[in-house]
Design an enzyme around this catalytic site. Sequence first.
Site, mmCIF file in Angstrom:
data_model
loop_
_atom_site.group_PDB
_atom_site.id
_atom_site.type_symbol
_atom_site.label_atom_id
_atom_site.label_comp_id
_atom_site.label_asym_id
_atom_site.label_seq_id
_atom_site.Cartn_x
_atom_site.Cartn_y
_atom_site.Cartn_z
ATOM 1 N N LYS A 22 12.117 -2.388 -7.720
ATOM 2 C CA LYS A 22 10.858 -2.328 -6.947
ATOM 3 C C LYS A 22 10.544 -3.674 -6.288
ATOM 4 O O LYS A 22 10.292 -3.744 -5.090
ATOM 5 C CB LYS A 22 9.706 -1.932 -7.891
ATOM 6 C CG LYS A 22 8.335 -2.175 -7.308
ATOM 7 C CD LYS A 22 7.230 -1.735 -8.235
ATOM 8 C CE LYS A 22 6.613 -2.794 -9.102
ATOM 9 N NZ LYS A 22 5.705 -3.744 -8.472
ATOM 10 N N ASN A 23 10.542 -4.727 -7.106
ATOM 11 C CA ASN A 23 10.054 -6.000 -6.580
ATOM 12 C C ASN A 23 11.020 -6.659 -5.590
ATOM 13 O O ASN A 23 10.612 -7.513 -4.811
ATOM 14 C CB ASN A 23 9.679 -6.943 -7.734
ATOM 15 C CG ASN A 23 8.425 -6.456 -8.446
ATOM 16 O OD1 ASN A 23 7.663 -5.657 -7.897
ATOM 17 N ND2 ASN A 23 8.193 -6.911 -9.672
ATOM 18 N N CYS A 117 -1.674 -4.821 -9.605
ATOM 19 C CA CYS A 117 -2.233 -4.629 -10.948
ATOM 20 C C CYS A 117 -3.276 -5.711 -11.239
ATOM 21 O O CYS A 117 -3.158 -6.848 -10.774
ATOM 22 C CB CYS A 117 -1.117 -4.701 -11.988
ATOM 23 S SG CYS A 117 0.065 -3.351 -11.848
ATOM 24 N N ARG A 122 -5.387 -13.787 -10.022
ATOM 25 C CA ARG A 122 -4.021 -13.856 -9.470
ATOM 26 C C ARG A 122 -4.051 -14.779 -8.242
ATOM 27 O O ARG A 122 -4.061 -14.329 -7.097
ATOM 28 C CB ARG A 122 -3.503 -12.458 -9.109
ATOM 29 C CG ARG A 122 -3.328 -11.566 -10.326
ATOM 30 C CD ARG A 122 -2.627 -10.266 -10.017
ATOM 31 N NE ARG A 122 -1.203 -10.441 -9.763
ATOM 32 C CZ ARG A 122 -0.339 -9.423 -9.652
ATOM 33 N NH1 ARG A 122 -0.742 -8.179 -9.757
ATOM 34 N NH2 ARG A 122 0.949 -9.650 -9.415
ATOM 35 N N ASP A 306 6.715 -8.164 -17.422
ATOM 36 C CA ASP A 306 6.662 -6.768 -16.962
ATOM 37 C C ASP A 306 7.272 -5.787 -17.968
ATOM 38 O O ASP A 306 7.283 -4.583 -17.728
ATOM 39 C CB ASP A 306 7.344 -6.627 -15.591
ATOM 40 C CG ASP A 306 6.560 -7.343 -14.503
ATOM 41 O OD1 ASP A 306 5.394 -7.696 -14.750
ATOM 42 O OD2 ASP A 306 7.116 -7.560 -13.414
ATOM 43 N N ARG A 397 3.523 4.287 -8.853
ATOM 44 C CA ARG A 397 3.713 3.179 -7.908
ATOM 45 C C ARG A 397 5.070 2.520 -8.108
ATOM 46 O O ARG A 397 5.604 1.903 -7.183
ATOM 47 C CB ARG A 397 2.645 2.094 -8.160
ATOM 48 C CG ARG A 397 1.341 2.306 -7.440
ATOM 49 C CD ARG A 397 0.480 1.063 -7.578
ATOM 50 N NE ARG A 397 1.276 -0.135 -7.393
ATOM 51 C CZ ARG A 397 1.182 -1.242 -8.144
ATOM 52 N NH1 ARG A 397 0.308 -1.328 -9.104
ATOM 53 N NH2 ARG A 397 1.947 -2.282 -7.896
#
Length: 417
Positions: A22-23, A117, A122, A306, A397
């Site tokens: 994903k990232n 999230c 952040r 994660d 997601r």
Amino acid sequence: MAYYLIEGTRPLNGEVRIDGMKNSAVAIMMACVLVEDVCVLENVPRIMDVTVAIETLRQMGVKIKWLEKDVLEIDARSAKSAAVADELVRKMRASYYLLGAELGRFGQSKIAYPGGCNFGSRPIDQHLKGLRALGATCTTEGNYISLRADEICGADITFDVISVGATVNLLLAAAKAKGQTVLHNVAKEPHVGDVAKFLTSCGVKIDGIGSHTLHIEGCQNLHGCRYRILPDMIEAGTFLIATAASGGSVVLRDVAPEHLACICEPLEKMGADIEIGDNCVKIESIPDKIISFSIKTGPYPLFPTDLQPQFGALLACANGQGSIQECVWQHRFQYCTELKKMGADINCVGDTAYIHGGLLSAATVKAVDLRAGAAMVIAALATQGMTRIDDIYHIERGYTYFVEKLQSLGANINRIA
Ligand code: EPU
């Protein structure tokens, strides 16, 4: 609202294919804005964040189409610097890669503060510090961040904290800067290396990939390429932990085992059997024999934050007491409140959760964020009775065909629309 119903204590058995990361995918899709040509990305996961990234790029005039199930063609020749709708930007964290990508291509960018999230604060000060060093003027007004530069020039930048996002944003902008940029104290996560390798496939010269210092030689004309996204180490880790908790024997296909040491080592110490193959990993586990362990999260190659919530779910059903020290995010123990609804014995003190394993009981719980949602699925798979998980849009997601993959391994999980 859709929810999952899971009847646990069935062992997981069989094989599962791990999808692209994903990232990496969302960052490389944004990197395509820098390329006035056509790029083809393989192994792109079919997740909601990728759908959001597609919509974002289309709003900028980028032409995108799926060539195959996981192959995406991105043609950014007619891209323009357009204000992307705030609601899209707020749907995912990776929207902030537009800052580096648009600055590199158009010399300007304006976006709303990105979503993602909620783990407490952040900040993006390191992104802005780096982009300013390349010559950009940054202004933050209300909820918007604006960048502008007549010319961006290479610079020597040392990050004060190790940040995946700041490293990637600087890689993107520096790829088009005049001259050389040196980035010190960068994040070494595999997806950071993946973005750097994508850029080198487009003609940018980058030295030091995988180390704490990157040397980037800016390139004015990036060319298109065909690039395969790395396998998702977090998806792989989630299936490893799920098997450790539920028991059974599962082979993960299409993984990069070298990225999984951070999770395989603790699982082996807890009593799971793990065999590493070329592009695969096999795990066997008997839940009654899984003993607790203590971990501390940190930047790669340390234990990934994660996978922290998923590991917390495993500790909640293991034998004995273990602990988790969360060193990356301020508030990443919200999932513990949900686990406690299933009877978990957890005491959070500051940045550490002390978890005493035991039998959990089925309950109605919710996914408070993406990985927290995966943690609830793991807890439910290991628990007798029918657990209901609400707010599953968080899980969708970031996980590809999660329900179907677990069903193929024998789990009793259903998505109720
Ligand atoms: N930080 C700062 N200043 C900055 C940037 C970060 O102080 O300018 C601090 C943060 O507060 C945090 C630490 O540095 O304490 C690390 O943050 P980082 O910038 O690395 O996180 P990120 O880029 O916002 C990415 C992943 C997250 C993952 C973190 C850490 C993406 C889109 N997101 O976030 O992934 O938790 O790195 O590995 O790549 C997920 O996939 O579930 C997820 C949340």
